[in-house]
Design a protein around this motif. Structure first.
Motif, PDB file in Angstrom:
ATOM      1  N   TRP A 158       0.848  -1.193   0.000  1.00  0.00           N
ATOM      2  CA  TRP A 158       0.000   0.000   0.000  1.00  0.00           C
ATOM      3  C   TRP A 158       0.882   1.241   0.000  1.00  0.00           C
ATOM      4  O   TRP A 158       1.863   1.320   0.751  1.00  0.00           O
ATOM      5  CB  TRP A 158      -0.915  -0.018   1.215  1.00  0.00           C
ATOM      6  CG  TRP A 158      -1.762   1.202   1.324  1.00  0.00           C
ATOM      7  CD1 TRP A 158      -2.899   1.476   0.617  1.00  0.00           C
ATOM      8  CD2 TRP A 158      -1.542   2.332   2.184  1.00  0.00           C
ATOM      9  NE1 TRP A 158      -3.402   2.710   0.980  1.00  0.00           N
ATOM     10  CE2 TRP A 158      -2.582   3.245   1.946  1.00  0.00           C
ATOM     11  CE3 TRP A 158      -0.572   2.656   3.123  1.00  0.00           C
ATOM     12  CZ2 TRP A 158      -2.686   4.452   2.610  1.00  0.00           C
ATOM     13  CZ3 TRP A 158      -0.664   3.858   3.798  1.00  0.00           C
ATOM     14  CH2 TRP A 158      -1.715   4.752   3.540  1.00  0.00           C
ATOM     15  N   TYR A 167      -3.160  10.030   3.258  1.00  0.00           N
ATOM     16  CA  TYR A 167      -2.375   9.175   4.130  1.00  0.00           C
ATOM     17  C   TYR A 167      -1.335   8.441   3.282  1.00  0.00           C
ATOM     18  O   TYR A 167      -1.605   8.095   2.132  1.00  0.00           O
ATOM     19  CB  TYR A 167      -3.278   8.182   4.860  1.00  0.00           C
ATOM     20  CG  TYR A 167      -4.383   8.855   5.631  1.00  0.00           C
ATOM     21  CD1 TYR A 167      -5.673   8.902   5.116  1.00  0.00           C
ATOM     22  CD2 TYR A 167      -4.129   9.467   6.853  1.00  0.00           C
ATOM     23  CE1 TYR A 167      -6.688   9.545   5.807  1.00  0.00           C
ATOM     24  CE2 TYR A 167      -5.135  10.104   7.548  1.00  0.00           C
ATOM     25  CZ  TYR A 167      -6.414  10.145   7.022  1.00  0.00           C
ATOM     26  OH  TYR A 167      -7.408  10.782   7.704  1.00  0.00           O
ATOM     27  N   LEU A 176     -20.303   0.409  -0.794  1.00  0.00           N
ATOM     28  CA  LEU A 176     -20.510  -0.841  -1.520  1.00  0.00           C
ATOM     29  C   LEU A 176     -19.724  -1.989  -0.897  1.00  0.00           C
ATOM     30  O   LEU A 176     -20.235  -3.089  -0.721  1.00  0.00           O
ATOM     31  CB  LEU A 176     -20.080  -0.659  -2.980  1.00  0.00           C
ATOM     32  CG  LEU A 176     -20.819   0.441  -3.751  1.00  0.00           C
ATOM     33  CD1 LEU A 176     -20.187   0.642  -5.129  1.00  0.00           C
ATOM     34  CD2 LEU A 176     -22.293   0.109  -3.880  1.00  0.00           C
ATOM     35  N   ALA A 177     -18.506  -1.729  -0.574  1.00  0.00           N
ATOM     36  CA  ALA A 177     -17.623  -2.725   0.032  1.00  0.00           C
ATOM     37  C   ALA A 177     -16.687  -1.952   0.953  1.00  0.00           C
ATOM     38  O   ALA A 177     -15.521  -1.720   0.616  1.00  0.00           O
ATOM     39  CB  ALA A 177     -16.846  -3.497  -1.026  1.00  0.00           C
ATOM     40  N   PRO A 178     -17.191  -1.528   2.102  1.00  0.00           N
ATOM     41  CA  PRO A 178     -16.431  -0.642   2.987  1.00  0.00           C
ATOM     42  C   PRO A 178     -15.056  -1.177   3.346  1.00  0.00           C
ATOM     43  O   PRO A 178     -14.871  -2.391   3.508  1.00  0.00           O
ATOM     44  CB  PRO A 178     -17.330  -0.535   4.224  1.00  0.00           C
ATOM     45  CG  PRO A 178     -18.698  -0.858   3.734  1.00  0.00           C
ATOM     46  CD  PRO A 178     -18.498  -1.885   2.656  1.00  0.00           C
ATOM     47  N   TYR A 179     -14.137  -0.278   3.486  1.00  0.00           N
ATOM     48  CA  TYR A 179     -12.783  -0.580   3.945  1.00  0.00           C
ATOM     49  C   TYR A 179     -12.129  -1.653   3.075  1.00  0.00           C
ATOM     50  O   TYR A 179     -11.523  -2.615   3.577  1.00  0.00           O
ATOM     51  CB  TYR A 179     -12.809  -1.008   5.409  1.00  0.00           C
ATOM     52  CG  TYR A 179     -13.514   0.006   6.273  1.00  0.00           C
ATOM     53  CD1 TYR A 179     -14.748  -0.274   6.848  1.00  0.00           C
ATOM     54  CD2 TYR A 179     -12.959   1.264   6.482  1.00  0.00           C
ATOM     55  CE1 TYR A 179     -15.412   0.672   7.614  1.00  0.00           C
ATOM     56  CE2 TYR A 179     -13.619   2.216   7.254  1.00  0.00           C
ATOM     57  CZ  TYR A 179     -14.836   1.910   7.806  1.00  0.00           C
ATOM     58  OH  TYR A 179     -15.482   2.843   8.568  1.00  0.00           O
ATOM     59  N   SER A 180     -12.288  -1.483   1.786  1.00  0.00           N
ATOM     60  CA  SER A 180     -11.635  -2.397   0.847  1.00  0.00           C
ATOM     61  C   SER A 180     -11.361  -1.649  -0.450  1.00  0.00           C
ATOM     62  O   SER A 180     -11.756  -0.493  -0.606  1.00  0.00           O
ATOM     63  CB  SER A 180     -12.523  -3.610   0.572  1.00  0.00           C
ATOM     64  OG  SER A 180     -13.629  -3.248  -0.249  1.00  0.00           O
ATOM     65  N   MET A 181     -10.692  -2.327  -1.368  1.00  0.00           N
ATOM     66  CA  MET A 181     -10.383  -1.748  -2.685  1.00  0.00           C
ATOM     67  C   MET A 181     -11.119  -2.599  -3.706  1.00  0.00           C
ATOM     68  O   MET A 181     -10.668  -3.704  -4.031  1.00  0.00           O
ATOM     69  CB  MET A 181      -8.874  -1.758  -2.907  1.00  0.00           C
ATOM     70  CG  MET A 181      -8.143  -0.962  -1.851  1.00  0.00           C
ATOM     71  SD  MET A 181      -6.374  -1.305  -1.828  1.00  0.00           S
ATOM     72  CE  MET A 181      -5.926  -0.660  -0.210  1.00  0.00           C
ATOM     73  N   ASP A 182     -12.255  -2.099  -4.165  1.00  0.00           N
ATOM     74  CA  ASP A 182     -13.138  -2.969  -4.939  1.00  0.00           C
ATOM     75  C   ASP A 182     -12.950  -2.884  -6.446  1.00  0.00           C
ATOM     76  O   ASP A 182     -13.465  -3.740  -7.169  1.00  0.00           O
ATOM     77  CB  ASP A 182     -14.599  -2.719  -4.550  1.00  0.00           C
ATOM     78  CG  ASP A 182     -15.102  -1.352  -4.970  1.00  0.00           C
ATOM     79  OD1 ASP A 182     -16.334  -1.185  -5.096  1.00  0.00           O
ATOM     80  OD2 ASP A 182     -14.270  -0.431  -5.172  1.00  0.00           O
ATOM     81  N   TRP A 215      -9.843  -2.033  -9.428  1.00  0.00           N
ATOM     82  CA  TRP A 215      -8.422  -1.799  -9.648  1.00  0.00           C
ATOM     83  C   TRP A 215      -8.159  -1.504 -11.121  1.00  0.00           C
ATOM     84  O   TRP A 215      -8.838  -2.020 -12.010  1.00  0.00           O
ATOM     85  CB  TRP A 215      -7.617  -3.045  -9.269  1.00  0.00           C
ATOM     86  CG  TRP A 215      -7.637  -3.396  -7.819  1.00  0.00           C
ATOM     87  CD1 TRP A 215      -8.722  -3.826  -7.085  1.00  0.00           C
ATOM     88  CD2 TRP A 215      -6.532  -3.382  -6.917  1.00  0.00           C
ATOM     89  NE1 TRP A 215      -8.352  -4.069  -5.793  1.00  0.00           N
ATOM     90  CE2 TRP A 215      -7.008  -3.812  -5.657  1.00  0.00           C
ATOM     91  CE3 TRP A 215      -5.182  -3.056  -7.049  1.00  0.00           C
ATOM     92  CZ2 TRP A 215      -6.175  -3.923  -4.535  1.00  0.00           C
ATOM     93  CZ3 TRP A 215      -4.351  -3.172  -5.936  1.00  0.00           C
ATOM     94  CH2 TRP A 215      -4.851  -3.598  -4.703  1.00  0.00           C
TER      95      TRP A 215
END
Lengths: 121, 110
Positions: A47, A59, A103-109, A111
């Motif tokens: 990351w 961040y 939609l998909a919290p706290y993720s990388m949906d 790419w």
């Protein structure tokens, strides 16, 4: 359809700068935080940085602070990564990714396909 | 922030189940249900498989499931299929307001 397309990669000498861009389409760009993630040759995913949808917060990975800057232009549906003082160990494929938010919290949906940066003299 | 710990490789035969662990600390995995898992084939974009520890995005087969206990999250793939062969990565939110990936696990379907 929802899509992310990175650009700006290339071969650069150590110490120089490079600016990567990621153009988004198919969704309300300003509603999503965005991430940059990289993968060095033969290594795992790392990351790099995150920027909120309104750009109010940014961040960074501790190892990159001070050299890399993430920014976005919501009017152009684009997120950038300014990389300064490049080193050989910055050689990697750089991916931008959408934060899933509701939609998909706290993720990388979503790419992108990635853009390759090679730092070499 | 140190990378989360994953086994470098796991393997299983078609139809079997495998579990990939992802061990962090009380500053990341242990404190937040913000763990997600990704399937990655070299040269392609990573694919989200699990978010918030145990939730599956639409389109991901229910053979994929996630869980967490203390500082360790796990991804279980049941009914292994040849197409599941790939690298799998976990990632967690951290108390430093950053994100940290695991080192990745190569799944081989025998």
């Amino acid at each position: 359809q929802v899509q992310l397309v990175e650009s700006g990669g290339g071969v650069v000498q150590p110490g120089r700068s490079l600016r990567l861009s990621c153009e988004a389409s198919g969704f309300t760009f300003s509603s999503h935080a965005m991430h940059w993630v990289r993968q060095a040759p033969g290594k795992g995913l790392e990351w790099v940085a995150q920027i909120w949808g309104d750009a109010s917060n940014k961040y960074y990975a501790d190892s990159l602070k001070g050299r890399f800057t993430i920014s976005r232009d919501n009017s152009k549906n684009r997120v950038d990564l300014q990389m300064n003082g490049l080193r050989a160990d910055d050689t990697a494929v750089y991916y931008c990714a959408r934060d899933g938010q509701g939609l998909a919290p706290y993720s990388m949906d979503v790419w992108g396909q990635g853009t390759t940066v090679s730092v070499s003299s | 922030q140190s990378a989360l710990t994953q086994p470098p490789s796991v393997s299983g035969s078609p139809g079997q189940s495998v579990t990939i662990s992802c061990t962090g600390t009380s500053s990341d995995v242990g404190s937040y249900n913000r763990v997600s898992w990704y399937q990655h084939l070299p040269g392609t974009a990573p694919k989200l498989m699990i978010y918030e520890v145990s939730n599956r995005p639409s389109g991901v087969p229910d053979r994929f499931s996630g869980s967490k206990s203390d500082n360790t999250a796990s991804l279980t793939i049941s009914g292994l299929q040849a197409e599941d062969e790939a690298y799998y990565y976990c990632i967690s939110y951290t108390s430093d307001i950053t994100w940290v990936f695991g080192g990745g696990t190569k799944l081989t379907v025998l």
